[in-house]
Design an enzyme around this catalytic site. Structure first.
Site, short mmCIF file in Angstrom:
data_model
loop_
_atom_site.label_atom_id
_atom_site.label_comp_id
_atom_site.label_asym_id
_atom_site.label_seq_id
_atom_site.Cartn_x
_atom_site.Cartn_y
_atom_site.Cartn_z
N ASP A 7 17.60 2.51 48.67
CA ASP A 7 18.37 3.71 48.34
C ASP A 7 19.47 3.24 47.38
OD1 ASP A 7 19.50 6.27 48.31
OD2 ASP A 7 20.71 5.87 50.09
N GLU A 68 14.29 5.16 45.70
CA GLU A 68 14.55 6.59 45.53
C GLU A 68 14.73 6.87 44.04
OE1 GLU A 68 16.91 9.38 48.24
OE2 GLU A 68 18.32 8.91 46.61
N ASP A 141 23.09 5.22 54.33
CA ASP A 141 22.34 4.62 53.22
C ASP A 141 21.19 3.74 53.75
OD1 ASP A 141 24.33 5.32 50.91
OD2 ASP A 141 25.54 4.40 52.48
#
Length: 194
Positions: A7, A68, A141
């Site tokens: 992420d 991501e 996260d």
């Protein structure tokens, strides 16, 4: 198969590593966050994140990396930092010959919860259930990175067999596959009208 989920973020970069156990089962191997000092110069912040990513790649040896996908936000500086860390991740994986996939936040939510509109709490609740955890990885996260890794494990080429029609392998994947078909049909209809 082992997947590293990332992420990307410049201040906090979520990291999640999961192993496939067959079927729809997976095991959490590692979850955490790489941090850089927001007061440091940009080049040093990127170097800190890159070193952390190298350590994770070397220690855990993933078969695949999932990141991501950067999407438009109102805050340009946030988007830039996210994009820069994504680039570092892609480079570090490429240098090791590790395949990389990118997934949008809605793809990740759909894969893990069955809904592309799920909130962070719903994603974390599903991670606890799916991975048999006592609590979701923290901070958020790290949970996001684990969800990204699971998305790649279930949607990317992996050890989980597709159904007899070659379709989705889990209920969340069935929802996503249906949404992809509908979007493709809508594009085809709009193209044929022109």
């Amino acid at each position: 198969m082992r997947v590293l989920g990332v992420d990307p973020g410049l201040t906090r970069c979520g990291i999640g590593v999961v192993d496939a156990l067959g079927g729809r089962r997976a095991r959490l191997v590692h979850a955490g966050v790489l941090r850089s000092d927001s007061d440091a110069p940009l080049d040093q912040r990127l170097l800190t994140i890159a070193r952390g990513l190298r350590e994770v790649l070397e220690e855990h040896g993933p078969d695949s990396v999932a990141v991501e996908r950067v999407f438009s936000q109102n805050n340009i500086s946030t988007v830039m930092g996210t994009a820069q860390v994504s680039g570092i991740t892609l480079l570090e994986a490429a240098e090791r010959g590790i395949p990389v996939a990118m997934h949008t936040p809605s793809e990740v939510k759909a894969a893990v919860t069955g809904s592309g509109r799920a909130d962070k709490k719903q994603v974390q609740t599903m991670l606890v259930k799916l991975l048999g955890l006592d609590a979701a990885p923290q901070p958020a996260d790290a949970s996001d990175a684990v969800a990204i890794a699971l998305t790649q494990l279930w949607r990317g080429p992996g050890p989980v067999a597709r159904d007899r029609t070659g379709g989705a392998r889990t209920s969340a994947q069935a929802v996503w596959a249906r949404a992809e078909r509908e979007a493709r049909r809508a594009r085809e209809r709009s193209t044929s009208r022109q």
